[in-house]
Motif scaffolding. Structure first.
Motif, PDB file in Angstrom:
ATOM      1  N   ALA A   7     -23.444 -14.664  78.272  1.00  0.00           N
ATOM      2  CA  ALA A   7     -24.005 -14.905  79.601  1.00  0.00           C
ATOM      3  C   ALA A   7     -24.962 -16.086  79.582  1.00  0.00           C
ATOM      4  O   ALA A   7     -24.973 -16.914  80.502  1.00  0.00           O
ATOM      5  CB  ALA A   7     -24.717 -13.646  80.106  1.00  0.00           C
ATOM      6  N   VAL A   8     -25.769 -16.208  78.518  1.00  0.00           N
ATOM      7  CA  VAL A   8     -26.713 -17.328  78.410  1.00  0.00           C
ATOM      8  C   VAL A   8     -25.970 -18.653  78.288  1.00  0.00           C
ATOM      9  O   VAL A   8     -26.312 -19.645  78.951  1.00  0.00           O
ATOM     10  CB  VAL A   8     -27.665 -17.121  77.207  1.00  0.00           C
ATOM     11  N   VAL A   9     -24.934 -18.694  77.452  1.00  0.00           N
ATOM     12  CA  VAL A   9     -24.156 -19.935  77.310  1.00  0.00           C
ATOM     13  C   VAL A   9     -23.542 -20.332  78.646  1.00  0.00           C
ATOM     14  O   VAL A   9     -23.578 -21.508  79.049  1.00  0.00           O
ATOM     15  CB  VAL A   9     -23.076 -19.777  76.226  1.00  0.00           C
ATOM     16  N   ALA A  24     -24.609 -19.501  81.647  1.00  0.00           N
ATOM     17  CA  ALA A  24     -25.678 -19.883  82.574  1.00  0.00           C
ATOM     18  C   ALA A  24     -26.180 -21.299  82.286  1.00  0.00           C
ATOM     19  O   ALA A  24     -26.470 -22.076  83.205  1.00  0.00           O
ATOM     20  CB  ALA A  24     -26.821 -18.880  82.488  1.00  0.00           C
ATOM     21  N   LEU A  25     -26.312 -21.643  81.011  1.00  0.00           N
ATOM     22  CA  LEU A  25     -26.754 -22.993  80.660  1.00  0.00           C
ATOM     23  C   LEU A  25     -25.689 -24.025  81.007  1.00  0.00           C
ATOM     24  O   LEU A  25     -26.006 -25.111  81.512  1.00  0.00           O
ATOM     25  CB  LEU A  25     -27.096 -23.056  79.167  1.00  0.00           C
ATOM     26  N   SER A  26     -24.447 -23.702  80.747  1.00  0.00           N
ATOM     27  CA  SER A  26     -23.363 -24.621  81.096  1.00  0.00           C
ATOM     28  C   SER A  26     -23.309 -24.833  82.610  1.00  0.00           C
ATOM     29  O   SER A  26     -23.012 -25.936  83.085  1.00  0.00           O
ATOM     30  CB  SER A  26     -22.026 -24.078  80.583  1.00  0.00           C
ATOM     31  N   ARG A  27     -23.617 -23.806  83.351  1.00  0.00           N
ATOM     32  CA  ARG A  27     -23.641 -23.926  84.818  1.00  0.00           C
ATOM     33  C   ARG A  27     -24.639 -24.989  85.262  1.00  0.00           C
ATOM     34  O   ARG A  27     -24.426 -25.680  86.269  1.00  0.00           O
ATOM     35  CB  ARG A  27     -24.006 -22.575  85.426  1.00  0.00           C
ATOM     36  N   GLN A  28     -25.739 -25.111  84.484  1.00  0.00           N
ATOM     37  CA  GLN A  28     -26.774 -26.103  84.797  1.00  0.00           C
ATOM     38  C   GLN A  28     -26.512 -27.453  84.116  1.00  0.00           C
ATOM     39  O   GLN A  28     -27.365 -28.343  84.179  1.00  0.00           O
ATOM     40  CB  GLN A  28     -28.140 -25.575  84.349  1.00  0.00           C
ATOM     41  N   GLY A  29     -25.355 -27.570  83.458  1.00  0.00           N
ATOM     42  CA  GLY A  29     -25.044 -28.821  82.774  1.00  0.00           C
ATOM     43  C   GLY A  29     -25.880 -29.050  81.539  1.00  0.00           C
ATOM     44  O   GLY A  29     -26.011 -30.193  81.075  1.00  0.00           O
ATOM     45  N   CYS A  30     -26.453 -27.977  80.964  1.00  0.00           N
ATOM     46  CA  CYS A  30     -27.309 -28.102  79.786  1.00  0.00           C
ATOM     47  C   CYS A  30     -26.473 -28.114  78.501  1.00  0.00           C
ATOM     48  O   CYS A  30     -25.397 -27.517  78.444  1.00  0.00           O
ATOM     49  CB  CYS A  30     -28.299 -26.943  79.711  1.00  0.00           C
ATOM     50  N   ALA A  31     -26.998 -28.763  77.486  1.00  0.00           N
ATOM     51  CA  ALA A  31     -26.390 -28.747  76.161  1.00  0.00           C
ATOM     52  C   ALA A  31     -26.942 -27.562  75.384  1.00  0.00           C
ATOM     53  O   ALA A  31     -28.154 -27.422  75.237  1.00  0.00           O
ATOM     54  CB  ALA A  31     -26.681 -30.045  75.422  1.00  0.00           C
ATOM     55  N   VAL A  32     -26.057 -26.703  74.889  1.00  0.00           N
ATOM     56  CA  VAL A  32     -26.459 -25.545  74.093  1.00  0.00           C
ATOM     57  C   VAL A  32     -26.681 -25.999  72.653  1.00  0.00           C
ATOM     58  O   VAL A  32     -25.803 -26.611  72.040  1.00  0.00           O
ATOM     59  CB  VAL A  32     -25.375 -24.456  74.150  1.00  0.00           C
ATOM     60  N   VAL A  33     -27.872 -25.685  72.110  1.00  0.00           N
ATOM     61  CA  VAL A  33     -28.193 -26.036  70.727  1.00  0.00           C
ATOM     62  C   VAL A  33     -28.496 -24.743  69.970  1.00  0.00           C
ATOM     63  O   VAL A  33     -29.629 -24.259  69.983  1.00  0.00           O
ATOM     64  CB  VAL A  33     -29.399 -26.997  70.633  1.00  0.00           C
TER      65      VAL A  33
END
Length: 487
Positions: free
Chosen positions: A67-69, A71-80
């Motif tokens: 869910a976190v991945v 949600a971050l992808s929804r905001q265009g964020c890079a997951v590290v």
């Protein structure tokens, strides 16, 4: 919106009530997961996560990680992804990548924490999906930024192979800091399939885990199956419901494939090869269920490159047995644009117009540049064949020794399940895993005298990194210590 969320949202629209994540004691549907993604939007915003930012993500329990991945992808964020609790090197790594916020567990909640001292200057492309650290088993890890465009190119081809489909149940055996984790997201979210998460160490008992949890697609590094075989959990005929097995991250040996096919006769086996720098995988060789195991010089091929990848073969002499070797260089839509630390680009790229016989190195790669995999391959009618690492060739007393070939010869002994060779001073030392049996020595007569190991140390089990690969540095240190102590 990032590519991973695009895939996830499509599943939520098409099959909202299909199982998305199966954790011990609960099955979460795609609808359930989307509800959590919606709730996490507020958590991320309140914690100061900016759209398009690079965000450190600790290993989170159960379905929360997915869910976190999303949600971050929804905001265009890079997951590290990072290992939580390591205040030293891992936090320093995050700062060098310009990470300002972390998503972590606090008690029973998922919260956002600030991290001080974020630096600028890291090369992370716009539209970055994730930044993964290379395994670091034999060298200092490098940070590999993979864009949404890179991931899309990989996913579009890999899904066409039919590895996963709607209704499949996928064994999730990968940690978040290994790019196999993102392979699993692609397999699940391009098909509306279900990720099955094991309870603690449940997945080491492979055939029991597969039967009790209804696994139809198995995914792991080969070492995982090697451990299961030692534990007696690849029993003959024990896994008739598995239809595909994907093995990646390490060279795949024929005896392990034979053991798997004995246990899962209805399963095809996909040998997935590829450096992290070319987005998870660049080549596959598939052995269909019931098909004879075709080998090249005792090796399982890695097959042709994907349509979204181009290859250049740079001549590297021969293996001493007349087989012509090449360093495999790759480019195309899956190739990273460059390491996060530009200094890491040195020695890893050739100019796009290079002559394979005299390639030109570049330190500032463009879209046409070739990534040097460092892997040696040969040609065959079954596609490319992996022949070891360029960096595993050493000079001893002025003579070239291929450590991968030493391991291959050791592995021909039926007692040996795995082997690792290294140089100590001016001699070769080897560690082998398996059953020593009657204690007789391993026949190394196929090797030239200067390449034969001066010592062969039997170990109960190769130490592993969190991603399941062999921890080479720990293994070599343990072997040296045992030889010094005389144990």
């Amino acid at each position: 919106m990032g590519y991973l969320f695009e895939l996830f949202a499509s599943c939520c629209t098409k099959t909202p009530d299909a199982p998305a994540v199966d954790v011990p004691g609960r099955v979460h549907t795609y609808r359930d997961l989307m509800d959590r993604v919606e709730a996490l939007g507020a958590v991320l915003a309140d914690g100061g996560v900016r759209p398009g930012a690079r965000v450190g993500v600790a290993p989170l329990r159960g379905a929360e990680m997915y869910a976190v991945v999303a949600a971050l992808s929804r905001q265009g964020c890079a997951v590290v992804p990072f290992y939580d609790g390591k205040e030293g090197d891992d936090r320093d790594r995050l700062r060098r990548l310009g990470v300002e916020t972390l998503v972590v567990h606090s008690g029973e909640d998922t919260v956002v924490e600030r991290i001080d001292g974020a630096l600028t200057g890291a090369h992370v492309p716009e539209g970055c999906a994730y930044v993964i650290g290379t395994s670091g088993s034999t060298a200092i890890p490098k940070n590999v930024p993979i864009s949404d465009a890179n991931l899309r190119a990989f996913a579009e081809h890999f899904q066409s192979l039919g590895v996963s489909g709607e209704g499949d149940r996928l064994a999730q055996n990968y940690t978040t800091t290994f790019d196999g984790f993102f392979l699993m997201l692609v397999l699940a979210w391009t098909a509306g399939a279900c990720l099955v998460l094991p309870a603690r160490r449940e997945n080491l008992l492979v055939d029991t885990f597969v039967r009790e949890r209804g696994i139809t697609v198995w995914n792991s590094v080969p070492s995982h199956l090697r451990m299961a075989r030692r534990l007696g959990h690849l029993a003959e005929g024990s896994m008739p419901g598995v239809r595909v097995c994907v093995l990646a991250g390490e060279p795949l040996l024929p005896d392990l494939v034979t053991a798997w096919r004995t246990a899962a006769a209805n399963s095809s086996v996909v040998n997935l090869y590829g450096p992290s720098e070319v987005t998870i995988g660049s080549n596959t060789h598939t052995i269909e269920a019931g098909e004879p195991l075709r080998l090249v010089d005792g090796r399982i091929p890695i097959g042709p490159v994907f349509p979204s990848v181009e290859s250049m073969l740079v001549p590297h002499g021969d293996d001493g047995e007349g087989v012509e070797l090449f360093e495999l260089c790759l480019r195309g839509r899956q190739r990273l644009t460059g390491y996060a630390d530009p200094a890491d680009n040195a020695g890893r790229f050739y100019a796009g117009d290079s002559d394979p016989l005299a390639p030109t190195e570049v330190t500032a790669p463009d879209e046409h540049s070739w990534y040097r995999s460092g892997d040696l391959v040969s040609r065959s009618e079954l596609g490319l064949v992996h022949r070891g690492r360029r960096t595993r060739e050493v000079k001893l007393l002025g003579r070239r020794v291929d450590l991968a070939n030493v391991e291959r010869v050791l592995g021909q002994d039926p007692r040996v399940e795995a082997a690792h060779a290294f140089v100590d001073g001016d001699v070769v030392i080897a560690a082998v895993e398996g059953k020593q049996g009657d204690g007789t020595g391993i026949d190394t007569s196929a090797l030239r005298d200067y390449a034969r190991p001066a010592e062969v140390v039997w170990v109960a089990a190769m130490p592993t990194l969190p991603n399941g690969k062999t921890d080479v540095l720990a293994l070599e240190a343990a072997v040296r210590a045992s030889l010094t102590s005389g144990a």
